[in-house]
Enzyme design. Structure first.
Site, PDB file in Angstrom:
ATOM      1  N   ASN A   9       0.861  -1.181   0.000  1.00 51.65           N
ATOM      2  CA  ASN A   9       0.000   0.000   0.000  1.00 51.65           C
ATOM      3  C   ASN A   9       0.904   1.241   0.000  1.00 51.65           C
ATOM      4  O   ASN A   9       1.513   1.566   1.020  1.00 51.65           O
ATOM      5  CB  ASN A   9      -0.884  -0.033   1.257  1.00 51.65           C
ATOM      6  CG  ASN A   9      -1.638   1.266   1.467  1.00 51.65           C
ATOM      7  OD1 ASN A   9      -1.778   2.074   0.547  1.00 51.65           O
ATOM      8  ND2 ASN A   9      -2.121   1.470   2.678  1.00 51.65           N
ATOM      9  N   LYS A  11       0.028   4.242  -0.200  1.00 55.94           N
ATOM     10  CA  LYS A  11      -0.681   5.393   0.385  1.00 55.94           C
ATOM     11  C   LYS A  11      -0.573   6.589  -0.566  1.00 55.94           C
ATOM     12  O   LYS A  11      -0.531   6.409  -1.774  1.00 55.94           O
ATOM     13  CB  LYS A  11      -0.143   5.712   1.787  1.00 55.94           C
ATOM     14  CG  LYS A  11       0.001   4.462   2.664  1.00 55.94           C
ATOM     15  CD  LYS A  11       0.172   4.793   4.105  1.00 55.94           C
ATOM     16  CE  LYS A  11       0.492   3.523   4.871  1.00 55.94           C
ATOM     17  NZ  LYS A  11       0.210   3.600   6.271  1.00 55.94           N
ATOM     18  N   HIS A  94      -9.401   0.705   5.381  1.00 58.65           N
ATOM     19  CA  HIS A  94      -8.070   0.920   5.955  1.00 58.65           C
ATOM     20  C   HIS A  94      -8.198   1.838   7.174  1.00 58.65           C
ATOM     21  O   HIS A  94      -9.044   2.724   7.204  1.00 58.65           O
ATOM     22  CB  HIS A  94      -7.146   1.551   4.905  1.00 58.65           C
ATOM     23  CG  HIS A  94      -5.720   1.590   5.360  1.00 58.65           C
ATOM     24  ND1 HIS A  94      -5.234   2.587   6.165  1.00 58.65           N
ATOM     25  CD2 HIS A  94      -4.681   0.739   5.141  1.00 58.65           C
ATOM     26  CE1 HIS A  94      -3.959   2.356   6.422  1.00 58.65           C
ATOM     27  NE2 HIS A  94      -3.595   1.239   5.818  1.00 58.65           N
ATOM     28  N   GLU A  96      -6.614   4.315   8.122  1.00 55.20           N
ATOM     29  CA  GLU A  96      -6.541   5.763   7.834  1.00 55.20           C
ATOM     30  C   GLU A  96      -7.868   6.268   7.275  1.00 55.20           C
ATOM     31  O   GLU A  96      -8.249   7.420   7.504  1.00 55.20           O
ATOM     32  CB  GLU A  96      -5.360   6.043   6.890  1.00 55.20           C
ATOM     33  CG  GLU A  96      -4.035   5.908   7.634  1.00 55.20           C
ATOM     34  CD  GLU A  96      -2.882   5.389   6.813  1.00 55.20           C
ATOM     35  OE1 GLU A  96      -2.938   5.454   5.570  1.00 55.20           O
ATOM     36  OE2 GLU A  96      -1.916   4.897   7.434  1.00 55.20           O
ATOM     37  N   GLU A 166      -4.999  -5.371  10.860  1.00 54.32           N
ATOM     38  CA  GLU A 166      -4.026  -4.298  11.020  1.00 54.32           C
ATOM     39  C   GLU A 166      -4.328  -3.524  12.310  1.00 54.32           C
ATOM     40  O   GLU A 166      -5.167  -2.608  12.306  1.00 54.32           O
ATOM     41  CB  GLU A 166      -4.099  -3.329   9.846  1.00 54.32           C
ATOM     42  CG  GLU A 166      -3.796  -3.955   8.505  1.00 54.32           C
ATOM     43  CD  GLU A 166      -3.261  -2.919   7.521  1.00 54.32           C
ATOM     44  OE1 GLU A 166      -2.149  -3.113   7.042  1.00 54.32           O
ATOM     45  OE2 GLU A 166      -3.951  -1.929   7.274  1.00 54.32           O
ATOM     46  N   GLY A 172       2.441   2.206  10.637  1.00 52.47           N
ATOM     47  CA  GLY A 172       3.316   3.364  10.434  1.00 52.47           C
ATOM     48  C   GLY A 172       4.071   3.787  11.681  1.00 52.47           C
ATOM     49  O   GLY A 172       4.644   4.875  11.714  1.00 52.47           O
ATOM     50  N   SER A 212       3.665  -2.214  10.324  1.00 54.72           N
ATOM     51  CA  SER A 212       5.131  -2.168  10.477  1.00 54.72           C
ATOM     52  C   SER A 212       5.814  -3.483  10.082  1.00 54.72           C
ATOM     53  O   SER A 212       6.789  -3.897  10.723  1.00 54.72           O
ATOM     54  CB  SER A 212       5.510  -1.745  11.909  1.00 54.72           C
ATOM     55  OG  SER A 212       5.026  -0.433  12.157  1.00 54.72           O
TER      56      SER A 212
END
Ligand code: PEP
Length: 254
Positions: A9, A11, A94, A96, A166, A172, A212
């Protein structure tokens, strides 16, 4: 036997030049790996140019998001039907999207339905925040995200569903979940899917770990019996790192 699946991904990163160069480098490093499904997920405008770079390599392109409706007055949105001619998979839910843009489980469910209607595969992301983990509600959160997110999915469509576990606190941050925590939640995801769709569908479901993942920890996640690959963010922007993660999966597929 579940084929492991590793997706990168990107992003909202890369210029056009960087995207095509990264795709070309990844292609040269992992096109020979034929026992792992490999997906590059660039920003929307680079889907077609990246797809051209990796055409014929066995690597596919994915999208990071979509809208639930097929067409209409939804300025700025992109329909799953617009993506499916170019993309093998669309990521939905996701963290985010959920936490930066406030996407709800109902919106996630609409997007999952849209992707399945379009014929593409969906990577449905689920995962708890640190506060939810610390309060002992991580499994409850994931159970609700799965049941609401997959509300409209039929048994027949489940072979096009991948679940990415996740944990929000691992994305991140450089602080991956422990292998035991990843395995425990992946197993819980499989049990939850079995309750709703039956054991055969649950056994066939592919569950990625994301948060990560890097070359140095990828191998240990791939050893987990219920983890079938990785959804990789930051490390997918480095072709050597991404190739090493794919190779870690390939080593466990044999
Ligand atoms: C992600 O974006 O899905 C992700 C897991 O990011 P990172 O690998 O950078 O933690």
């Amino acid at each position: 036997m579940r084929t492991l699946i590793v997706a990168g991904n990107w992003k909202m990163n890369t210029s056009l030049d960087e995207a095509t160069r990264l795709a070309s480098d990844v292609r040269s490093k992992i096109s020979a790996v034929d026992n792992v499904e490999r997906i590059l997920i660039p920003p929307f405008p680079w889907i077609i140019p990246v797809g051209e770079v990796i055409a014929g390599s066995g690597i596919t392109v994915g999208a990071q998001n979509c809208y639930s409706e097929p067409s209409g007055a939804f300025t700025g949105e992109v329909a799953a039907e617009m993506l499916s001619p170019h993309c093998s998979h669309v990521v939905v839910g996701h963290s985010e999207r959920r936490h930066v843009f406030g996407e709800t489980d109902e919106e996630v469910a609409g997007k999952v339905k849209a992707v399945l209607r379009s014929g593409a595969g969906v990577i449905l992301c689920v995962g708890e925040t640190l506060a939810e983990r610390d309060s002992g509600s991580a499994q409850d959160v994931v159970r609700v995200q799965l049941s609401r997110g997959l509300e409209g999915a039929t048994d027949d469509e489940m072979d096009r569903v991948v679940v990415a576990y996740e944990p929000v606190w691992a994305i991140g941050t450089g602080k991956a979940a422990s292998v035991d925590d990843a395995q425990e939640m992946a197993h819980f995801v499989r049990l939850t899917i079995a309750e709703r769709f039956g054991q055969t569908i649950a056994n066939g479901l592919r569950i990625q770990y994301g948060g990560s993942v890097k070359s140095e920890n990828a191998h240990s996640f791939m050893l987990c019996p219920d983890v079938d690959g990785a959804l990789v963010g930051g490390a997918s922007l480095d072709s050597d790192e991404f190739a090493a993660i794919v190779n870690a999966a390939a080593g466990e597929s044999n």
